[in-house]
Every structure is written in C-alpha cells, then in structure tokens.
Design a protein around this motif. Sequence first.
Motif, mmCIF file in Angstrom:
data_model
loop_
_atom_site.group_PDB
_atom_site.id
_atom_site.type_symbol
_atom_site.label_atom_id
_atom_site.label_comp_id
_atom_site.label_asym_id
_atom_site.label_seq_id
_atom_site.Cartn_x
_atom_site.Cartn_y
_atom_site.Cartn_z
ATOM 1 N N UNK A 120 0.847 -1.208 0.000
ATOM 2 C CA UNK A 120 0.000 0.000 0.000
ATOM 3 C C UNK A 120 0.874 1.247 0.000
ATOM 4 N N UNK A 121 1.894 1.202 0.816
ATOM 5 C CA UNK A 121 2.830 2.327 0.908
ATOM 6 C C UNK A 121 3.592 2.514 -0.408
ATOM 7 N N UNK A 122 3.997 1.412 -1.024
ATOM 8 C CA UNK A 122 4.739 1.547 -2.284
ATOM 9 C C UNK A 122 3.844 2.144 -3.371
ATOM 10 N N UNK A 123 2.559 1.790 -3.368
ATOM 11 C CA UNK A 123 1.619 2.429 -4.312
ATOM 12 C C UNK A 123 1.593 3.934 -4.109
ATOM 13 N N UNK A 124 1.506 4.332 -2.841
ATOM 14 C CA UNK A 124 1.471 5.759 -2.517
ATOM 15 C C UNK A 124 2.749 6.446 -2.996
ATOM 16 N N UNK A 125 3.896 5.800 -2.758
ATOM 17 C CA UNK A 125 5.181 6.389 -3.165
ATOM 18 C C UNK A 125 5.289 6.484 -4.685
ATOM 19 N N UNK A 126 4.733 5.495 -5.388
ATOM 20 C CA UNK A 126 4.721 5.549 -6.860
ATOM 21 C C UNK A 126 3.888 6.751 -7.322
ATOM 22 N N UNK A 127 2.758 6.972 -6.663
ATOM 23 C CA UNK A 127 1.920 8.140 -7.002
ATOM 24 C C UNK A 127 2.665 9.448 -6.736
#
Length: 145
Positions: A120-127
């Motif tokens: 979930x955090x990596x998705x946020x960081x990608x955004x």
Amino acid sequence: MDKFTNQLKIAFASQYAFAIKAQNYHWNVEGIDFYQKHKMFQKIYEETYGAVDDFAENIRKIKAYTPASLYRFSALAAIDDEVEILEPQAMVAELLSDAEKMQEIMKHLFVEAEALGHHGLSNFLADRQDAFAKHAWFLRSTLKA
Ligand SMILES: [Fe+2]
C-alpha cells in the motif's frame, strides 16, 4: 529506528519543505509573466499539500511517529529552505531541481517499500513519484527559451 523508517521521515519532511518553497514562489514571484507563474506555483503547492496528510498517516501505519514540527521538518528535509527573493526564472529552475530530487527520493523509497512488503505504501510512493514528475514537466517546459 530502522533505516527505511528514517528515510521515509526524510521524504515526508522534504515534501513539506518543497510545498513551502512552491508557496513562497507563488507569493513572491514578479515579472512580465507574473500571473502565469503565480498560478503554476499555486497548482504545485496545492497538489503537494494535498498529499501531506496521507503521507503522515502512511508513516503511522508502519508504526512510526510522524515528524510534525517546523524544527523537525527543518532538521530532516533534504530540500533547502529558500530565504532569498530570486528572479522568476531562477525560481522555476530551483523548484525544477527540487522536483527532480523528490522524484529520486520517491523512486528509491518505492523499491525499499516493495522489498519490505509494504505494498500500500509503495503504491502511494509511486503516485508521489508521478506527481513530482508532472511538476518537473511543467517547470521544465516553463524554463524553455
Ligand atoms: Fe494565493
């Protein structure tokens, strides 16, 4: 505190410093294309501030505390504070360099978050990486002679 958590806090503080700098330029820019740059800096700081709360809560989700004071932001941020009033194109160049730095920070943290299984955090960081890529595009295009 583990290295990843510390780097995440640095990224959060850096994003805050980036937003403050964009707002500084929004307020203080002058020149023939004042309105265009005034609006562009506004779009950038609004988008960036808009991600502050989610970022803070993502730090809490991995059981760490979120830095939340000017002193801590200043101590942690990898983005230099702006204390001078720059020429308009110098403001754009400076924020472009910062946006590119923010992209690199998010790119690096994404890989670490994935390796730790924080998807979930990596998705946020990608955004966030993508958002800074867009800011960099606008700034780079504004610099072109
Ligand atoms: Fe404003």
